[in-house]
Design an enzyme around this catalytic site. Structure first.
Site, PDB file in Angstrom:
ATOM      1  N   PHE A 100       0.791  -1.192  -0.063  1.00  0.00           N
ATOM      2  CA  PHE A 100      -0.007   0.167   0.039  1.00  0.00           C
ATOM      3  C   PHE A 100       0.789   1.275  -0.115  1.00  0.00           C
ATOM      4  CE2 PHE A 100      -3.044  -2.936   2.012  1.00  0.00           C
ATOM      5  CZ  PHE A 100      -4.348  -2.637   1.462  1.00  0.00           C
ATOM      6  N   ASP A 101       0.325   2.210  -0.848  1.00  0.00           N
ATOM      7  CA  ASP A 101       0.737   3.327  -0.505  1.00  0.00           C
ATOM      8  C   ASP A 101       0.201   4.089   0.455  1.00  0.00           C
ATOM      9  OD1 ASP A 101       2.457   6.025  -1.324  1.00  0.00           O
ATOM     10  OD2 ASP A 101       0.415   6.894  -1.764  1.00  0.00           O
TER      11      ASP A 101
END
Lengths: 77, 596
Positions: free
Chosen positions: B279-280
């Site tokens: 995930f960013d």
């Protein structure tokens, strides 16, 4: 001036994949139609045509000749 | 009734039911296609000639009935897509001067202002320029909570106004709107073939000639025309051809209605194999907008005084923390002090003066030192504690004395922890968080969300995010990357599967992504993975069923156990079975980690 249209035509009664291929060939062979693709899973015909050379009604007639129906039209461009 | 009359009756039935089949077969033959209809006609004629007219009647009637049933079930599998098409806006009310005229949704031009009344579908993507309304965005995002739209809000086509009045300036119109793109992408995704289907297609290329050749050989050896014809009819690959597409369109269409756009084809296989999700952080796991999470007043001051002074100083600042402080002051009903002479100090904060000439400073410890404010040990400790929670801390001083501090943080989305738990339940072994943010802020978010400390990669530049994904892949992980596509496009492109999230995702990201989520609901991610796995499972079941039935029938025919009518019935039943199996994907869903 050309009058190019692109539409997704929703088909009714498209039951056999072979009919799909046949419709695709027939529409593609119509003068004024530059692109035709039948998507069997979706039950749709994506077509690009020159509205000055061929009318939507003419394409709809090819569809009905194959025993299929036009259930809806969605312009693409 | 004597045998001859019975024979005549059955012949009449066969001719009646067979006439449209013969027409279909002839049409296809002219197109140089050897169709199942042709085989049925040949077999029926053959059956009548050898005196088995009843068999001809059964075959033709079965073919017609089977066709009707297939048409009904196919229409059902396509219903998810049809619903999307039906909920596309058809008309728009456009403001022309003082008048409002109703036009086709496809005649609206960019820059036109459209009027949306209660019950209307928003016909364009654009920005609200007047009015306010609640919008039901469920057909686009799959989210049931209405969205409140006011001046400045971006709205998408396909949303329904539940009440209120809106004027929207069109930015994307007609076929270019988010909703139109969604419909086209769903329609086309159904056509892309997963590997299992492509194998089947290669198989089909030599299948038909092989079957015809085999039928001829069967005839030459057995001298039994009946057996050869039966063999021909039974080997028609109807179920084989329909096996994958019906399942794909039903499953992908149903997912799209929930705001999850899964691109079809071999991507499904890639999605199903994912074992790591990266995930960013900012804007994906977190809301992406910093908010004031704490206002602390030091001795002798009140929280309202701290906010009033801070808001006065930040009024002219463009800094992203400034808008958080101003929003908090407004929400708490605190009016800023009257201030003059703003002085922005990059990397430190901002200094201003009250009308009475007292100095206000808002910023970090370095700024306090620069303006000659001495921080006591408890004040420094309070700041240290906040920083340990992952917050950015701003001290506030007035007239040379520190009066308080403000803690600002970008908070995790409410469903982020739940989504990560659901991903682990879905069999994702590793959840990795990538962020350009500092380690402390990242650690704090990671701890709240249940991400292991060694899987938190902080302080990364965009190219280092790409490197991190490559490193995971080099260790054998199959990585899905979740981002908004704005600054993480390179890492999305590097990952095995790219997931573009939310209303903020760029158009390009949405079209390039393997999975595009139409809302910011993180629970859609485990759901999308579960959906992909379920669709793939049904496709494989269908292919196995179709191949199995044809093989079973052919062996049965050669063994003399399966006859034309019964074989035809099983054949039609198998086509129905794969269609019905595909239809299972329509209703279900929304339950990640379920195993069908």
């Amino acid at each position: 001036m050309s009058n190019i249209r692109s539409e997704m035509i929703m088909l009714s009664n498209l039951n056999c994949p072979v009919c799909a291929a046949k419709l695709e060939t027939a529409v593609r062979g119509t003068p004024g139609v530059s692109e035709a693709k039948v998507i069997f899973g979706a039950g749709s015909l994506n077509v690009t045509y020159d509205a000055d050379a061929v009318s939507f009604e003419q394409i709809a007639e090819i569809v009905s000749k194959m025993g299929l129906g036009v259930a809806g039209r969605v312009p693409r461009a | 009734m004597n045998a001859s009359a019975f024979n005549w009756l059955m012949t009449a039935v066969a001719v009646g039911a067979g006439a449209p089949i013969a027409r279909e077969a002839w049409n296809k033959l002219r197109m140089r296609q050897f169709s199942i209809a042709l085989l049925v006609v040949l077999a029926s004629i053959g059956a009548i000639i050898i005196g088995e007219a009843w068999e001809a009647a059964v075959v033709t009637v079965l073919y017609v009935v089977g066709g009707l049933l297939e048409s009904r079930t196919l229409a059902r599998t396509r219903s998810a897509l049809k619903e999307l098409v039906d909920s596309m806006p058809r008309t728009a009310r456009v403001r022309r001067g003082d008048e409002v005229v109703e036009v086709s949704a496809y005649e609206v031009a960019r820059g036109d202002v459209v009027v949306v009344r209660p019950g209307d579908l928003v016909p364009v993507d654009g920005e609200v320029v007047a009015g306010s309304a609640s919008l039901d965005t469920s057909s686009v995002t799959g989210e049931s909570m209405p969205m409140e739209a006011g001046v400045g809000t971006q709205v998408t086509s396909g949303s329904v106004s539940l009440g209120g009045y809106l004027e929207v300036r069109a930015e994307q119109v007609g076929a270019d709107t988010t909703f139109s793109r969604l419909v086209f992408l769903v329609a086309e995704a159904g056509e892309q073939k997963p590997k299992v289907q492509r194998t089947l297609d290669r198989f089909a290329q030599w299948y038909t000639p092989t079957v015809i050749g085999a039928a001829v050989i069967v005839y030459l050896f057995s001298r039994d025309a009946h057996l050869a014809l039966t063999f021909l009819v039974i080997s028609c690959p109807g179920a084989l051809v329909a096996a994958a597409p019906v399942a794909m369109i039903a499953g992908l269409g149903a997912a799209a209605r929930r705001g999850v756009l899964i691109k079809g084809g071999e991507r499904l296989e890639r999605i199903a194999r994912i074992d790591t999700v990266a995930f960013d952080k900012t804007g994906t796991l977190t809301i992406g907008r910093p908010r004031v999470v704490a206002v602390e007043a030091f001795e002798g001051s009140s929280e309202a005084e701290v906010l009033a002074a801070a808001a006065a100083a930040e009024m002219r600042s463009e800094h992203h923390l400034a808008s958080a402080i101003l929003a908090k002051a407004e929400a708490d009903g605190v009016g800023p002090l009257a201030a003059v002479d703003w002085d922005l100090r990059p990397g430190q904060g901002v200094v201003a003066s009250t009308e009475g000439g007292e100095t206000i400073a808002v910023g970090n410890a370095a700024l306090m030192e620069a303006v000659g404010v001495v921080l006591g040990p408890e004040q420094a400790a309070a700041a240290e504690y906040r920083a340990a929670q992952g917050e950015t801390v701003a001290f506030v001083s007035l007239a040379g004395r520190a009066i308080g501090l403000i803690g600002i943080a970008d908070q995790p989305r409410t469903d982020a922890a739940q989504a990560i738990a659901a991903l682990r339940e879905e069999g994702i072994r590793r959840i990795v968080m990538l962020t350009g943010d500092n380690r402390r802020a990242a650690e704090h978010v990671g701890k709240v969300l249940g991400i292991h400390s060694e899987d938190i990669r902080a302080g990364l530049m965009p190219d280092e995010k790409v490197e991190t994904i490559r490193e995971l892949q080099a260790n054998g992980a199959r990585v899905a990357m979740v981002g908004d596509g704005i600054n993480d496009a390179p890492s999305l492109a590097t990952a095995d599967v790219s997931i573009a999230m939310g209303a903020s995702a760029t158009r390009a990201a949405m079209e390039a992504a393997d999975i595009a989520l139409m809302s910011n609901n993180l629970m859609r991610i485990p759901q999308a993975i579960a959906d992909s796995r379920r669709i793939l499972r049904v496709v494989k079941q269908n292919v196995a069923l179709a191949v199995g039935v044809v093989a079973f029938l052919l062996v049965g025919v050669l063994a003399g156990r399966v006859h034309l009518a019964s074989g035809m019935a099983v054949h039609e039943a198998s086509i129905l079975a794969v269609t019905l199996n595909g239809m299972r994907l329509l209703g279900r869903g929304g339950t990640p980690a379920s195993r069908a």
